[in-house]
Design a protein around this motif. Sequence first.
Motif, short mmCIF file in Angstrom:
data_model
loop_
_atom_site.label_atom_id
_atom_site.label_comp_id
_atom_site.label_asym_id
_atom_site.label_seq_id
_atom_site.Cartn_x
_atom_site.Cartn_y
_atom_site.Cartn_z
N SER A 526 -8.87 -11.22 -4.80
CA SER A 526 -8.33 -10.01 -5.41
C SER A 526 -8.20 -8.87 -4.41
N LYS A 527 -8.45 -9.15 -3.14
CA LYS A 527 -8.40 -8.12 -2.12
C LYS A 527 -7.01 -8.04 -1.54
N PHE A 528 -6.49 -6.81 -1.41
CA PHE A 528 -5.15 -6.57 -0.89
C PHE A 528 -5.24 -5.94 0.49
N GLU A 529 -4.21 -6.20 1.30
CA GLU A 529 -4.06 -5.56 2.59
C GLU A 529 -2.75 -4.77 2.59
N PHE A 530 -2.84 -3.49 2.94
CA PHE A 530 -1.68 -2.62 2.94
C PHE A 530 -1.34 -2.24 4.37
N SER A 531 -0.06 -2.26 4.70
CA SER A 531 0.39 -1.91 6.05
C SER A 531 1.52 -0.89 5.94
N GLY A 532 1.70 -0.14 7.02
CA GLY A 532 2.70 0.91 7.05
C GLY A 532 2.08 2.21 7.53
N SER A 533 2.81 3.32 7.34
CA SER A 533 2.27 4.62 7.71
C SER A 533 1.14 4.99 6.76
N PRO A 534 0.28 5.94 7.15
CA PRO A 534 -0.82 6.33 6.25
C PRO A 534 -0.35 6.80 4.88
N THR A 535 0.76 7.53 4.83
CA THR A 535 1.30 7.97 3.53
C THR A 535 1.76 6.79 2.71
N GLU A 536 2.48 5.85 3.36
CA GLU A 536 2.96 4.66 2.64
C GLU A 536 1.79 3.83 2.12
N LYS A 537 0.76 3.67 2.93
CA LYS A 537 -0.39 2.88 2.48
C LYS A 537 -1.10 3.54 1.31
N ALA A 538 -1.18 4.87 1.33
CA ALA A 538 -1.84 5.56 0.22
C ALA A 538 -1.07 5.36 -1.08
N ILE A 539 0.27 5.47 -1.03
CA ILE A 539 1.09 5.32 -2.24
C ILE A 539 1.08 3.87 -2.71
N LEU A 540 1.19 2.92 -1.78
CA LEU A 540 1.15 1.50 -2.17
C LEU A 540 -0.19 1.13 -2.78
N SER A 541 -1.26 1.63 -2.19
CA SER A 541 -2.59 1.34 -2.73
C SER A 541 -2.73 1.88 -4.15
N TRP A 542 -2.23 3.09 -4.36
CA TRP A 542 -2.30 3.68 -5.71
C TRP A 542 -1.47 2.87 -6.70
N ALA A 543 -0.26 2.46 -6.31
CA ALA A 543 0.62 1.73 -7.23
C ALA A 543 0.09 0.34 -7.54
#
Length: 725
Positions: A526-543
Amino acid sequence: MEAMFAFVSDSLSLFSSHHRYIAFCLSRSMSDNLHVNLNCKEPKLDVPTTHSKPNKRWRLAFATIYCARVLHSLLNEKKNGSKLPVAAPSFDVFNVKPDAFSRIDQTTLTEIVKEKNVDLLLEFGGVESVADALETDIKNGISGAVDDVALRQEAFGSNTYKRPPAKSLFHFVVEAFKDLTVFILLFCATLSLGFGIKEHGLKEGWYDGGSIFVAVILVVSVSAVSNFRQNRQFEKLSKVSNNIKVDVFRNGRRQQISIFEIVVGDVVGLKIGDQVPADGLFLDGHSLQVDESSMTGESDHVEVNSSHNPFLFSGTKVADGYAQMLVTSVGMNTTWGQMMSTISRDTNEQTPLQARLNKLTSSIGKVGMAVAFLVLVVSLVRYFTGNTEDENGNREFIGSNIKAVDMVHSMVTIIAAAFTILAVAIPKGLLLAVTLILTYSMKRMMADQAMVRKLSACETMGSATTICTGKTGTLTLNQMKVTKIWLGQEPIEVSSSISTNLLNLIQQGVALNTTGSVYKASSGSSKFEFSGSPTEKAILSWAVLELDMDMEILKQNCTILHVEAFNSEKKRSGVSIRSKADNTIHVHWKGAAEMILAMCSRYYDASGSMKDMDDDERMIFEQIIQGMAASSLRCIAFAHTQIPGEEHEIGVGLQNLKEHSLTLIGLVGIKDPCRPGVRKAVEDCQCAGVNVKMITGDNVFTARAMATECGILRPDQDMTSEGRR
């Protein structure tokens, strides 16, 4: 008799069923015997090529005895009920693999990219054929296994550049001796030593010249050793600082690896601000603009696409858009590596202090030389006119009656006096004092974790009056997280309260209008890895974590038609998509809240209903944005519109995204905490008379709030003049 026949019958039957095993044992024994004979260290004389009759009889007897022993062993094993051992084959099996990457070589790859040879690329079959020859999946990348990476490094090289050999201590000693002051001091020390020994003898005459030599050696030693140590430490620091992280796709997973670990065949993700890590070919992307000024000197950005110019060069920078590239050359095989191998960037530029000291030393030296020359002339005139006397009161120069030895002794005394004046005039302790002060400053800076490569850098930093610093990642921790959500004019605390249609629009805008990615292991974790700019990672993590967004399903259900990539000027990004379910076209925008708000004429309320936005309601949204900015939040807005059927039939919205009459979906506030110790550092700089200025592209209210939090601005300071930092 019957028992004898039974025994012979059983023996023959057993021998017949296992004749292969007996033959193998016999051949193995003979092979071993032959091997022993060949490896015997004793010389063999006159080995015949044909066997004699006694030799044949001996071999027949040997075979008979060996077969009898094997047969006896087999009978015993049968009697005991044991199984026969399985004989190993008498040969070794090798899995011979053909040469890897035999369809293409490094020379062809270099020729295609370096010369931008589109015809050769098309002749080879295009980018897809190159990827196929490099055994690369253009979507999932290479496998990333250790043996695969090692094989590619062996075939095409590693992504490292040849560095010039490290400078030795002797080099820095020579550099220290090149100083003008040191040269003058050495000259004066030599003359002073020679004349001193001549006049006062070796026992006492070396004092003046020797003391100058000691001072010079001390200055050179301190300067050379300090610069040598700092150069070694700076080289270690450079290896760390050059070890930047690059986004690559390996085995279907987007991950960050060191730029030195990139190999030919890697699929690399590029976005605005990235440096192209190697030479390669354009695979996929949108609106890619590359700054090639480091290669060509031209300041105009070059458009890179799959049709006319799919070539990317190491060392260039992405100015706009984003893309994926196929690496074709690394390290010294790249255009940048070949160019840098012929360029030496070793410069010996003087600092302001060094220039002023050299000027001062030169001026003092000129005055000292003038005075010494004047004293020399006056002394010579007085000597030859008979106006000088020795210790007994007698005239030193008495015309032709003077002895040559006495005359030479008097001349040496006069010249020594002149050079003594010259030696005294040169500030021998100035260079040593400056070197010791800079060394002490360097030690203090290193204690504060500030690496100094050259001693002169301490003087340069000491002259600084203003420090300009960025905000994100410098004053802040660069660990962004969505902390506030506004839908319409109401804050949302729980994501379950968002209406279904509004939730679908938010997920669609986040998943498709981004350069980031989400990776989840296929093992069920259930663990996700997010990549991209810090802003993109924050929005993707929230979504993903709070709105249960499935990025892959959303991408499969839609087709991306056109992308407007984010840059620092527009402060927004957009995308047009076609829904596969109903064939409708939608446009999504995301970016700085004040920019997106200016493009909207309607908005969705918390229940998902669409409402018109008049001036009063626009003012309310502006106040909401300012309120979040005043709390040091980066405010991001989402907007959407659907292209009517009659418009997209004629191509509207396919190339130029609609930028007006949009509908505001919502606002999110992203928090980036201030880095610990920043406020104290800013106060120390201000107390030392150094002005600190913060440079950021954020909303002015966000910038003011962060500047106040860091101590750059006072709470009562206005936004004019000194307030705008």
